[in-house]
Design a protein around this motif. Structure first.
Motif, short mmCIF file in Angstrom:
data_model
loop_
_atom_site.label_atom_id
_atom_site.label_comp_id
_atom_site.label_asym_id
_atom_site.label_seq_id
_atom_site.Cartn_x
_atom_site.Cartn_y
_atom_site.Cartn_z
N PHE A 1 0.83 -1.20 0.00
CA PHE A 1 0.00 0.00 0.00
C PHE A 1 0.87 1.25 0.00
CE2 PHE A 1 -2.34 3.30 2.34
CZ PHE A 1 -3.46 3.42 1.53
N GLY A 2 1.93 1.26 0.82
CA GLY A 2 2.82 2.41 0.87
C GLY A 2 3.53 2.65 -0.45
N LEU A 3 4.01 1.58 -1.07
CA LEU A 3 4.70 1.72 -2.36
C LEU A 3 3.75 2.21 -3.45
CD1 LEU A 3 6.91 -1.51 -2.34
CD2 LEU A 3 7.68 0.86 -2.07
N SER A 4 2.50 1.73 -3.41
CA SER A 4 1.53 2.19 -4.40
C SER A 4 1.22 3.67 -4.22
CB SER A 4 0.24 1.36 -4.32
OG SER A 4 -0.39 1.53 -3.07
N LEU A 5 1.20 4.13 -2.96
CA LEU A 5 0.99 5.56 -2.71
C LEU A 5 2.16 6.38 -3.26
CD1 LEU A 5 -0.46 5.88 0.91
CD2 LEU A 5 -1.55 6.60 -1.22
N VAL A 6 3.38 5.90 -3.00
CA VAL A 6 4.57 6.62 -3.49
C VAL A 6 4.53 6.75 -5.00
CG1 VAL A 6 7.08 6.53 -3.70
CG2 VAL A 6 6.00 5.98 -1.52
N GLN A 7 4.25 5.63 -5.70
CA GLN A 7 4.20 5.67 -7.16
C GLN A 7 3.07 6.56 -7.65
OE1 GLN A 7 6.12 4.26 -10.03
NE2 GLN A 7 4.83 6.00 -10.55
N SER A 8 1.95 6.56 -6.95
CA SER A 8 0.80 7.36 -7.38
C SER A 8 1.10 8.85 -7.34
CB SER A 8 -0.42 7.06 -6.51
OG SER A 8 -0.84 5.72 -6.68
N PHE A 9 2.00 9.27 -6.46
CA PHE A 9 2.32 10.68 -6.35
C PHE A 9 3.56 11.09 -7.15
CE2 PHE A 9 -0.30 10.22 -2.48
CZ PHE A 9 -1.20 11.26 -2.71
N LYS A 10 4.19 10.14 -7.80
CA LYS A 10 5.34 10.46 -8.62
C LYS A 10 4.89 10.91 -10.01
CE LYS A 10 9.20 7.90 -6.64
NZ LYS A 10 10.04 9.13 -6.59
N ALA A 11 5.65 11.81 -10.60
CA ALA A 11 5.29 12.33 -11.92
C ALA A 11 5.56 11.30 -13.01
CB ALA A 11 6.07 13.61 -12.21
N ARG A 12 6.53 10.43 -12.80
CA ARG A 12 6.88 9.44 -13.80
C ARG A 12 6.90 8.04 -13.18
NH1 ARG A 12 8.76 11.27 -18.55
NH2 ARG A 12 9.22 13.49 -18.74
#
Length: 292
Positions: free
Chosen positions: A114-125
């Motif tokens: 869940f944490g990794l998916s949040l990080v990726q969701s907020f990344k521009a790329r």
């Protein structure tokens, strides 16, 4: 493109050329239709205060995304989920001696995913390593809960769930390609509103279950649990349609090849959502009032 999981807001592919999709622009859903065109065909960005302004031309860098790229990245991401789910099923025991330890590992893996998916969701790329790490931890979580459900609640439920998830995917894909499902602004708004309500009810049910004991609001057992599970699967199917739409737009407008990782990420999140809801539903149908 943003995550297809209703917990997260959705993000569009990076635009790589100035073509407009007329039908989607008319309803305001095309993420690439960010401007207007004058009689000469020149595209202008729209400024709410000063009106149309000349658009800055974007250069096409590298190869554009294709459907083959999306299929390959999605297969890689889902393959990672399946691989680690199988390893977790085989290596983490769910008998009485090892159940607590395995369940603790599964919860930790789920939180990390869940944490990794949040990080990726907020990344521009997109970050491929991040997406594959999410898939690995998600696989561990799914492998343990699937093993527990199959062992203690309903033997054979995992096969039913996998087949059900594949059927939903195939059905939505066919319906989308045949244009039986049309992704419009109204469709998007309805799905997002319904998903937010669903998530809030799920959180409320968990809180009531944690502090009051029992089944909480009763959303995961009995007849109400069946209805709630069906709604969850329908919402997952709707998010699949949104994912297909964004992939179609990305390919049509020449999104960069790296954006195929975002497509794979979104599709994986949605399929995991459908799998979990289907596992819960089938476990109730096969095991009475028991829930996963």
């Amino acid at each position: 493109m943003k995550s297809s999981n209703p917990v997260f807001s959705r993000r569009v592919f990076n635009r790589n050329e100035q073509n407009l999709h007329a039908d989607d622009a008319a309803v305001g859903l095309d993420p690439y239709a960010q401007g207007t065109a004058d009689q000469s065909g020149t595209v202008h960005d729209v400024d709410a205060v000063s009106g149309p302004q000349p658009a800055v031309q974007q250069q096409v860098g590298g190869a554009a995304m294709t459907i083959d790229d999306v299929v390959a990245r999605t297969a890689m991401t889902l393959g990672t989920v399946v691989l680690f789910a199988v390893l977790a099923w085989v290596l983490l025991p769910v008998d009485e001696a090892g159940l607590s330890r395995s369940y603790g590992i599964a919860i930790g893996a789920g939180l990390l995913a869940f944490g990794l998916s949040l990080v990726q969701s907020f990344k521009a790329r997109p970050v491929p390593a991040l997406i594959l790490a999410y898939a690995a931890f998600e696989g561990v979580f799914l492998g343990v809960i699937s093993s527990v459900t199959s062992t203690y609640i309903s033997p054979g439920v995992v096969i039913q769930t996998v087949l059900g998830t594949m059927a939903v995917f195939a059905g939505v894909l066919i319906a989308y390609k045949m244009r039986w499902i049309r992704v419009t602004r109204r469709f998007y708004g309805f799905v997002m509103a319904a998903a937010m309500g669903f998530v809030l009810l799920t959180v409320a049910n968990l809180l009531f279950s944690a502090f009051a004991g029992g089944d909480g609001l009763g959303l995961r057992s009995g007849g109400l649990g069946i209805v709630f599970g069906v709604i969850g699967i329908i919402l997952g199917a709707c998010f699949l349609a949104l994912d297909f739409k964004q992939v179609e737009d990305g390919i049509a407008h020449g999104a960069p090849r790296e954006e195929s990782w975002l497509a794979a990420f979104g599709l994986t999140l949605t399929l995991v959502w459908i799998y979990v809801e289907a596992l819960q539903l089938f476990s109730i149908l096969n095991g009475g009032d028991k829930s996963a």
